[in-house]
Design an enzyme around this catalytic site. Sequence first.
Site, PDB file in Angstrom:
ATOM      1  N   ARG A   1      -3.140  -0.037  15.146  1.00 20.63           N
ATOM      2  CA  ARG A   1      -4.491   0.320  14.667  1.00 20.63           C
ATOM      3  C   ARG A   1      -5.334   0.795  15.852  1.00 20.63           C
ATOM      4  NH1 ARG A   1      -1.748  -0.847  10.722  1.00 20.63           N
ATOM      5  NH2 ARG A   1      -2.219  -2.391   9.126  1.00 20.63           N
TER       6      ARG A   1
ATOM      7  N   GLU B   1       4.157 -12.307  -1.669  1.00 23.76           N
ATOM      8  CA  GLU B   1       4.117 -10.835  -1.569  1.00 23.76           C
ATOM      9  C   GLU B   1       5.517 -10.231  -1.481  1.00 23.76           C
ATOM     10  OE1 GLU B   1       2.502  -9.167   2.045  1.00 23.76           O
ATOM     11  OE2 GLU B   1       2.007  -7.293   1.062  1.00 23.76           O
TER      12      GLU B   1
ATOM     13  N   LYS C   1       0.971 -10.968  -4.777  1.00 21.15           N
ATOM     14  CA  LYS C   1       0.538  -9.726  -4.125  1.00 21.15           C
ATOM     15  C   LYS C   1       1.635  -8.703  -4.331  1.00 21.15           C
ATOM     16  CE  LYS C   1      -1.188  -7.751   0.178  1.00 21.15           C
ATOM     17  NZ  LYS C   1      -2.163  -7.982   1.245  1.00 21.15           N
TER      18      LYS C   1
ATOM     19  N   SER D   1      -1.795  -1.842  -0.257  1.00 20.90           N
ATOM     20  CA  SER D   1      -1.933  -0.383  -0.386  1.00 20.90           C
ATOM     21  C   SER D   1      -0.659   0.341   0.034  1.00 20.90           C
ATOM     22  CB  SER D   1      -3.146   0.131   0.400  1.00 20.90           C
ATOM     23  OG  SER D   1      -3.093  -0.230   1.763  1.00 20.90           O
ATOM     24  N   GLY D   2       0.145  -0.274   0.901  1.00 21.00           N
ATOM     25  CA  GLY D   2       1.503   0.204   1.144  1.00 21.00           C
ATOM     26  C   GLY D   2       1.638   1.562   1.811  1.00 21.00           C
ATOM     27  N   GLY D   3       0.614   1.994   2.528  1.00 18.86           N
ATOM     28  CA  GLY D   3       0.728   3.287   3.202  1.00 18.86           C
ATOM     29  C   GLY D   3       0.251   4.457   2.360  1.00 18.86           C
TER      30      GLY D   3
ATOM     31  N   ARG E   1      -4.438  -1.343   5.384  1.00 17.89           N
ATOM     32  CA  ARG E   1      -4.689   0.009   5.900  1.00 17.89           C
ATOM     33  C   ARG E   1      -5.732   0.772   5.085  1.00 17.89           C
ATOM     34  NH1 ARG E   1       1.602   1.269   6.122  1.00 17.89           N
ATOM     35  NH2 ARG E   1       1.507  -0.401   4.580  1.00 17.89           N
TER      36      ARG E   1
HETATM   37  P1  13P Z   1      -1.345  -2.518   3.361  1.00 17.19           P
HETATM   38  O1  13P Z   1      -2.502  -2.539   2.367  1.00 17.19           O
HETATM   39  O2  13P Z   1      -1.666  -1.761   4.614  1.00 17.19           O
HETATM   40  O3  13P Z   1      -0.061  -2.144   2.712  1.00 17.19           O
HETATM   41  O4  13P Z   1      -1.157  -4.005   3.865  1.00 17.19           O
HETATM   42  C1  13P Z   1      -1.235  -5.061   2.980  1.00 17.19           C
HETATM   43  C2  13P Z   1      -0.405  -6.178   3.438  1.00 17.19           C
HETATM   44  O5  13P Z   1      -0.867  -7.288   3.465  1.00 17.19           O
HETATM   45  C3  13P Z   1       0.993  -5.909   3.836  1.00 17.19           C
HETATM   46  O6  13P Z   1       1.659  -7.095   4.094  1.00 17.19           O
END
Ligand code: 13P
Length: 333
Positions: free
Chosen positions: A34, A179, A221, A263-265, A294
Site C-alpha cells: 500500500r 473467510e 466473509k 472486494s478481492g481486487g 483495497r
Molecule cells: P480486499 O477487500 O482487498 O479483498 O481485502 C479484504 C480482506 O480482508 C482479504 O482478506
Amino acid sequence: MKQNTKLYETAAALLAPGKGILAADESDGTAGKRLQMVNLPNEPENRQDFREILFTAPGIEEYLSGVIMYDSSIRNTTDDGIPFADVLTARGIVPGIKVDLGTRELEGFKGEVVTQGLDNLAERFKEYYDLGARFAKWRMVVTIDEDETPTDEALVVNSIMMARYSQIAQAAGIVPIVEPEVIHTGDHSLEKAEKVTTRATQILFKTLIDYKVDMQGLILKSSMVLAGDKHPEQTPADAVANATIRTFHMSVPHDCAGIVFLSGGQTPERSTENLNAIAKLGEQPWPITFSFSRAIEEPMLKAWDGKKENEDKAKEVLLEVCKNNSKASLGQL
Ligand code: 13P
C-alpha cells in the site's frame, strides 16, 4: 450462555444496518505494498501514519461498525500515544484482529494451500481481548484452477482449521469471521465461480455445524461471485448479484449472524456497484454488508500520496468512500 449473549451483541453491532467493516489487517509486508502506491518506504512510522489516517478520520463511525487490525497495529498507538484499539472503541467502532498466520503448501495437492495459526490461539485470543478486540478474522484461500482445483480434501482440511479457530474464538468471547476467499484472479467463468463458491461454503458450514460452532455468533466473509479477472466476459452487476445470492441460499444456514464481502481486487467502483446490486435484490435471511480493504483504502491512498499536507483530504476521501459503501449496502445508489 451469558458469554454467547455478548457474542450476539457484538455480531449485531458489526452488522448494524448501513454500516460495514474496514479490513485494515494487512500484514506488515502487505502494508508495504500500500505504501509503495504512495512512494513511501515500508517503515514502521509510515505504517503508523497510514493507519492513523484510517482510524482517526472524522465521521467514519457513522458508516463503519468495525475495523480489523493486524498484530502490529493493535499494539500500536497514535502519535499522541493512544492505542489504536482504544481510539476505535471510544468512537463506537469495534476493534477486530486477524489471527491466522497465512498459508502453507498442502503437500500432495498441486497449488493448494492450508491456513496456519492454531498453535497457542487461546492464549493469543486472551491477549487480544485484553487489548480490546471483540471479533477476529481467519482467511482460507480457494483458488480456481484446473478442473479438479479446488479439491474437496483441501476444502475439508481448511474448514476443520476454521472450525477449531471459531470454537476457540467463541470460547474467548470473540466473534469469529470465517473467510473462504475464492480468488478472483484467473480466466474462470461465472458458472465455475458459482459452483466452486457454493461447494466451498457448503463444506465450510457443514464442518462448522459438525464442530458445534454457534452460528448466531459467527459471520461469513465471502467473495462476490463473478467471472475471473482474465475471463473475456466480465460479469455485469445484476448477474453478480443473482449468482452471489443464489450461492448463499444454497450454502449458508439462516441462523448465521450475517455476511460481509471482501472486494478481492475489483476496482473500488465495481465493488460498490456490485454491493448495491446485491442489496437491491431485497431483504435476505442474513444482514449483508461490506468488509473491504483495497476498495476502501485505494482512493484514500491516492488522495494522501504519502504527504503530510494531504492528510485531511485523505480523511475526507475515506469518509466519502465509506458513506458510498454504506448507501450501497442499503441498495440506495
Ligand atoms: P480486499 O477487500 O482487498 O479483498 O481485502 C479484504 C480482506 O480482508 C482479504 O482478506
